[in-house]
Design an enzyme around this catalytic site. Sequence first.
Site, PDB file in Angstrom:
ATOM      1  N   GLY A  46      14.354 -20.975  -9.747  1.00  0.00           N
ATOM      2  CA  GLY A  46      14.855 -20.110  -8.689  1.00  0.00           C
ATOM      3  C   GLY A  46      14.189 -20.423  -7.372  1.00  0.00           C
ATOM      4  O   GLY A  46      13.102 -21.002  -7.330  1.00  0.00           O
ATOM      5  N   GLN A  51      11.414 -19.007   1.164  1.00  0.00           N
ATOM      6  CA  GLN A  51      10.601 -20.141   0.692  1.00  0.00           C
ATOM      7  C   GLN A  51      10.945 -21.439   1.421  1.00  0.00           C
ATOM      8  O   GLN A  51      10.187 -22.403   1.344  1.00  0.00           O
ATOM      9  CB  GLN A  51      10.776 -20.341  -0.817  1.00  0.00           C
ATOM     10  CG  GLN A  51      10.162 -19.214  -1.635  1.00  0.00           C
ATOM     11  CD  GLN A  51      10.299 -19.477  -3.109  1.00  0.00           C
ATOM     12  OE1 GLN A  51      11.328 -19.189  -3.699  1.00  0.00           O
ATOM     13  NE2 GLN A  51       9.276 -20.056  -3.714  1.00  0.00           N
ATOM     14  N   CYS A  91       5.792 -20.144  -9.461  1.00  0.00           N
ATOM     15  CA  CYS A  91       6.557 -20.061  -8.224  1.00  0.00           C
ATOM     16  C   CYS A  91       6.394 -21.371  -7.468  1.00  0.00           C
ATOM     17  O   CYS A  91       5.281 -21.908  -7.406  1.00  0.00           O
ATOM     18  CB  CYS A  91       6.021 -18.900  -7.386  1.00  0.00           C
ATOM     19  SG  CYS A  91       6.863 -18.706  -5.807  1.00  0.00           S
ATOM     20  N   LEU A  92       7.486 -21.866  -6.899  1.00  0.00           N
ATOM     21  CA  LEU A  92       7.409 -23.134  -6.175  1.00  0.00           C
ATOM     22  C   LEU A  92       6.504 -23.031  -4.941  1.00  0.00           C
ATOM     23  O   LEU A  92       6.050 -24.052  -4.438  1.00  0.00           O
ATOM     24  CB  LEU A  92       8.815 -23.592  -5.767  1.00  0.00           C
ATOM     25  CG  LEU A  92       9.739 -23.964  -6.939  1.00  0.00           C
ATOM     26  CD1 LEU A  92      11.136 -24.288  -6.434  1.00  0.00           C
ATOM     27  CD2 LEU A  92       9.172 -25.127  -7.746  1.00  0.00           C
ATOM     28  N   HIS A 133      11.922 -11.768  -9.848  1.00  0.00           N
ATOM     29  CA  HIS A 133      10.991 -12.580  -9.064  1.00  0.00           C
ATOM     30  C   HIS A 133      11.600 -12.967  -7.704  1.00  0.00           C
ATOM     31  O   HIS A 133      10.957 -12.821  -6.662  1.00  0.00           O
ATOM     32  CB  HIS A 133      10.640 -13.838  -9.884  1.00  0.00           C
ATOM     33  CG  HIS A 133       9.780 -14.845  -9.186  1.00  0.00           C
ATOM     34  ND1 HIS A 133       8.515 -15.174  -9.621  1.00  0.00           N
ATOM     35  CD2 HIS A 133       9.999 -15.614  -8.088  1.00  0.00           C
ATOM     36  CE1 HIS A 133       7.990 -16.090  -8.806  1.00  0.00           C
ATOM     37  NE2 HIS A 133       8.880 -16.381  -7.874  1.00  0.00           N
ATOM     38  N   GLU A 134      12.844 -13.434  -7.740  1.00  0.00           N
ATOM     39  CA  GLU A 134      13.463 -13.923  -6.495  1.00  0.00           C
ATOM     40  C   GLU A 134      13.789 -12.777  -5.541  1.00  0.00           C
ATOM     41  O   GLU A 134      13.632 -12.927  -4.324  1.00  0.00           O
ATOM     42  CB  GLU A 134      14.718 -14.757  -6.795  1.00  0.00           C
ATOM     43  CG  GLU A 134      14.493 -16.002  -7.651  1.00  0.00           C
ATOM     44  CD  GLU A 134      13.382 -16.919  -7.146  1.00  0.00           C
ATOM     45  OE1 GLU A 134      13.119 -16.942  -5.930  1.00  0.00           O
ATOM     46  OE2 GLU A 134      12.764 -17.604  -7.981  1.00  0.00           O
ATOM     47  N   HIS A 137      10.840 -11.829  -3.519  1.00  0.00           N
ATOM     48  CA  HIS A 137      10.578 -12.717  -2.372  1.00  0.00           C
ATOM     49  C   HIS A 137      11.236 -12.188  -1.089  1.00  0.00           C
ATOM     50  O   HIS A 137      10.700 -12.367   0.001  1.00  0.00           O
ATOM     51  CB  HIS A 137      11.152 -14.116  -2.636  1.00  0.00           C
ATOM     52  CG  HIS A 137      10.215 -15.059  -3.332  1.00  0.00           C
ATOM     53  ND1 HIS A 137       9.015 -15.456  -2.788  1.00  0.00           N
ATOM     54  CD2 HIS A 137      10.319 -15.724  -4.515  1.00  0.00           C
ATOM     55  CE1 HIS A 137       8.409 -16.318  -3.617  1.00  0.00           C
ATOM     56  NE2 HIS A 137       9.183 -16.482  -4.677  1.00  0.00           N
TER      57      HIS A 137
HETATM   58 NI    NI Z   1       8.840 -17.690  -6.313  1.00  0.00          NI
END
Ligand code: NI
Length: 155
Positions: A46, A51, A91-92, A133-134, A137
Amino acid sequence: MAIRNIRLDGDEVLRKNCKPVKEMNGRTAELIDDMFETMYDANGVGLAAPQVGILKRIVVIDVSENRDEPICLINPEIIEADGEQTGDEGCLSLPGLVGKVTRPMHVVCKALDRDMKEITIEAEGLFARAIAHETDHLDGILYKDKVLDGLYETE
Ligand code: NI
């Protein structure tokens, strides 16, 4: 399409509130294409618009094994959440790290698709975790804010 730069933890853009998308246009469509390309390139499940430095309420997700089930959620809103799952999350924006987070096992999410049509998605397990999670963000929340026993390094 282009791969965009992924913002890392510590970048203040990750802590801002994102604005709802009001209409689809070429710029936003391109952003969504780029978000998918960036997520697949980084092997993530995701990615949220902040991000890549854009404060819009857009997330892309693909939890399929074959990486062929792209899902774009615009202005996502979790309208139902139940059950519980506790497991490792990454997480990226925090490369090389994971931590245990408790999330709902099941969510119902209302959103717009990329044609700005209203959709309602029901998700379980990893998919539910990814949506939680997304969408966090989009409110400037990172999973590390919710970890149970701190972060640890992956191989
Ligand atoms: Ni993330």
